[in-house]
Design an enzyme around this catalytic site. Structure first.
Site, short mmCIF file in Angstrom:
data_model
loop_
_atom_site.label_atom_id
_atom_site.label_comp_id
_atom_site.label_asym_id
_atom_site.label_seq_id
_atom_site.Cartn_x
_atom_site.Cartn_y
_atom_site.Cartn_z
N LYS A 179 1.04 -1.16 0.06
CA LYS A 179 -0.08 0.08 -0.06
C LYS A 179 0.93 1.25 -0.07
O LYS A 179 1.69 1.56 0.84
CB LYS A 179 -0.91 -0.10 1.32
CG LYS A 179 -2.03 0.93 1.24
CD LYS A 179 -1.53 2.35 1.75
CE LYS A 179 -2.49 3.46 1.83
NZ LYS A 179 -1.95 4.88 1.94
N GLY A 234 4.17 3.40 10.78
CA GLY A 234 3.16 4.31 10.90
C GLY A 234 2.87 5.01 12.23
O GLY A 234 3.58 4.75 13.33
N SER A 235 1.51 5.72 12.13
CA SER A 235 1.36 6.34 13.42
C SER A 235 0.55 5.34 14.32
O SER A 235 -0.12 4.21 14.00
CB SER A 235 0.22 7.46 13.22
OG SER A 235 -0.95 6.77 12.61
N GLY A 238 -3.22 5.13 13.23
CA GLY A 238 -3.42 4.29 12.06
C GLY A 238 -3.08 2.90 12.07
O GLY A 238 -3.90 2.01 11.54
N GLY A 239 -2.02 2.51 12.79
CA GLY A 239 -1.59 1.18 12.96
C GLY A 239 -2.39 0.32 13.81
O GLY A 239 -2.85 -0.78 13.63
N GLU A 258 5.02 -1.21 13.54
CA GLU A 258 5.71 -0.08 14.35
C GLU A 258 5.02 1.17 14.00
O GLU A 258 4.83 1.64 13.30
CB GLU A 258 7.00 -0.13 13.46
CG GLU A 258 7.94 1.08 14.10
CD GLU A 258 9.25 1.32 13.33
OE1 GLU A 258 9.51 2.50 13.50
OE2 GLU A 258 9.60 0.54 12.68
N CYS A 295 11.89 7.51 13.09
CA CYS A 295 11.31 6.80 14.40
C CYS A 295 11.86 6.48 15.54
O CYS A 295 11.49 6.11 16.65
CB CYS A 295 10.75 5.44 13.81
SG CYS A 295 11.83 4.51 12.96
N GLU A 385 4.26 10.93 21.69
CA GLU A 385 5.24 11.35 20.49
C GLU A 385 4.84 12.64 19.91
O GLU A 385 3.49 12.78 19.40
CB GLU A 385 5.48 10.29 19.45
CG GLU A 385 6.47 10.62 18.57
CD GLU A 385 6.45 9.55 17.52
OE1 GLU A 385 7.37 9.53 16.40
OE2 GLU A 385 5.60 8.61 17.49
#
Length: 517
Positions: A179, A234-235, A238-239, A258, A295, A385
């Site tokens: 994606k 990603g975030s 979203g994750g 992650e 990250c 974060e």
């Protein structure tokens, strides 16, 4: 007379809507060009089924290794175009992206070497033993199937289409559907095309690597019944949403995500007193590297109260960091809002003000910032974060305050301790051990930014840093896409060659409890 075309009871086909995917310039926010359209369910289905159809070709380990090496060669041959395209979409700069491309091709070749060696198959043979009532058992690891990979915003090469998730999945024998990330769709299309060229050149179906665009396409990809596992960078928001979709399927699948990480740094009193200038400069370089979009950026730093020299050195060095654009306007807005919110909390001192800092050619540039707060006034919101060039100093007084802050921290990718030169005794060892539950990588007298592609590397950590205990960097990343299978009393002619007693493929293995190589 009414024509058939307008009969009121006729079912009209739903119009096909295409949503364009644009490449944009993060320096100005302006659209560059349309590079694709968002994928609908039929497009995702075709990509996943094409990937599944290509899986048998990956059963040949020699062909698998050849694909990885050919992909590296194609990327290198198009290096100038790849780097220019990635820079136009991310503003990460040619030097940074040149290094990232080298890392990407290195890890493709490293996984090819792993495939050649065969130790990742974890072959174990236990011959029948009547005395133990044990049958003949032979075990090895096999690929899961189609892997869905979600590209990362901040690494358009190393953690995106040609990145570590793709490389390790292909090495495991799993075809991939990626994606694409909306921040660098043209880079994704270019890299996918190069890998497909490599596949065609060595006789592997090009469907071995699919690429889809769009938020809904990502959801469809996770839900697809032929998708066997997911790799995500990603975030947290979203994750976690995708993780829950993967878990809610009729047949749940592994989700290796992650998500987010503060990457705390602990500076001891002795270190602050003896290494203030060095630590200030090092921290500034680390949290502003890549404009704070790594990250493993150190976002929370525990410093002893009453040590102004360290803070002064940090502010001086961070103030010299050049302003630059973030990856996209949305990330920029979130960063500026996060800085404003954190700066307004009671007890927070703004040591270096972050904010908008337009520069020539980059009106959306931002500058770095440093905040400070006493441990007793540390709010939960400061433990979240803030993606971008900002770090928060937490001033602690004594071991009790230090322990109280550590107890509040969630999982991280890294945790760092900065010691004085003479702090190498039991107390320092205990302090390092105290950080073990917090992270997957512990750094001593260094900085977390920079993740070496090496067999001993672990890039992962307790939730929310990741959703599993696996690594996404290093040779053992391949283990995410494999499952063990045991054959009991299997006739040799029915077994994979890796499990034959003669070991015709010379695979490292353990036989009756003894390691063979």
């Amino acid at each position: 007379m009414q024509s058939d075309a307008v009969k009121p009871d006729a079912v009209q086909p739903e119009a096909v809507q295409t949503v364009p995917v644009w490449s944009a310039d993060p320096r100005t926010g302006e659209q560059r060009a349309q590079v694709a359209v968002e994928a609908g369910p039929p497009d995702v289905d075709r990509a996943v089924r094409a990937a599944a159809a290509a899986e048998p070709a990956l059963a040949d380990r020699a062909l698998r290794a050849a694909l990885l090496r050919a992909a590296a060669e194609r990327l290198e041959s198009a290096a100038e175009e790849v780097i220019a395209t990635a820079d136009a979409e991310t503003a990460l700069g040619v030097p940074r992206l040149t290094g990232e491309l080298a890392r990407t091709t290195y890890q493709l070749r490293a996984f090819a070497d792993i495939v050649d060696e065969g130790a990742f198959l974890d072959v174990v043979i236990d011959h029948a033993d009547p005395a133990l009532a044990r049958p003949d058992l032979r075990r090895m690891k096999l690929p899961l199937g189609v892997v869905a990979v979600f590209s990362a915003s901040n690494f358009p090469l190393a953690f995106s289409v040609p990145g570590g998730d793709t490389a390790s999945a292909l090495a495991a024998g799993c075809p991939v559907v990626v994606k694409a990330h909306p921040d660098h769709p043209a880079t994704g299309e270019l890299c996918a095309g190069l890998i497909r060229e490599a596949a065609r050149a060595i006789g592997v179906p090009e469907g071995v690597l699919g690429l889809v665009h769009g938020l809904e396409a990502g959801l469809e990809l996770v839900r697809h019944p032929l998708t066997a596992a997911v790799g995500f960078t990603g975030s947290v928001r979203g994750g976690r949403a995708l993780h829950d979709v993967a878990a809610a399927r009729p047949r749940p699948i592994p989700f290796h995500g992650e998500l987010g990480s503060l990457n705390p740094v602990l500076v001891t009193e002795r270190a602050a007193a003896t290494r203030a200038e060095e630590l200030g400069a090092g921290l500034a370089g680390s949290f502003t590297l890549g404009n704070g979009q790594f990250c493993v950026k150190p976002g929370l730093v525990l410093v002893p109260a009453g040590e102004p020299a360290l803070e002064k050195a940090l502010v001086a060095a961070a103030g010299q960091a050049p302003a630059g654009p973030l990856l996209d306007p949305r990330i920029r807005e979130a960063f500026l809002a996060g800085v404003e919110q954190r700066s307004a909390f009671p007890g927070v001192e703004v040591l270096l003000a972050a904010g908008s800092a337009p520069v020539e050619g980059a009106p959306l540039a931002v500058r770095a910032g440093v905040l400070a707060v006493a441990a007793a006034e540390l709010r939960e919101e400061l433990l979240e974060e803030c993606f971008g060039p900002l770090t928060v100093l937490v001033r602690y007084s004594g071991t009790e305050e230090l322990a109280a802050v550590l107890d509040r921290l969630a999982g991280n990718l890294t945790a760092t301790v900065q010691l004085a030169a003479d702090e190498r005794g039991p107390e320092a060892a205990a302090l390092l051990q105290r950080l073990v539950p917090l992270a997957g990588r512990l750094v001593v007298d260094g900085w977390p930014t920079g993740v070496a592609v090496a067999p001993a590397m672990h890039h992962g950590g307790p939730y929310p840093a990741t959703t599993s205990t696996s690594t996404s960097v290093g040779g053992t990343a391949i283990e995410r896409w494999l499952r063990p299978v045991s054959y009991q009393n299997g006739p040799p002619e029915l077994l994979p060659p890796e499990l034959h007693d003669a070991n015709p493929l010379a695979v490292p293995r353990r036989v009756d409890g003894r390691r063979e190589s």
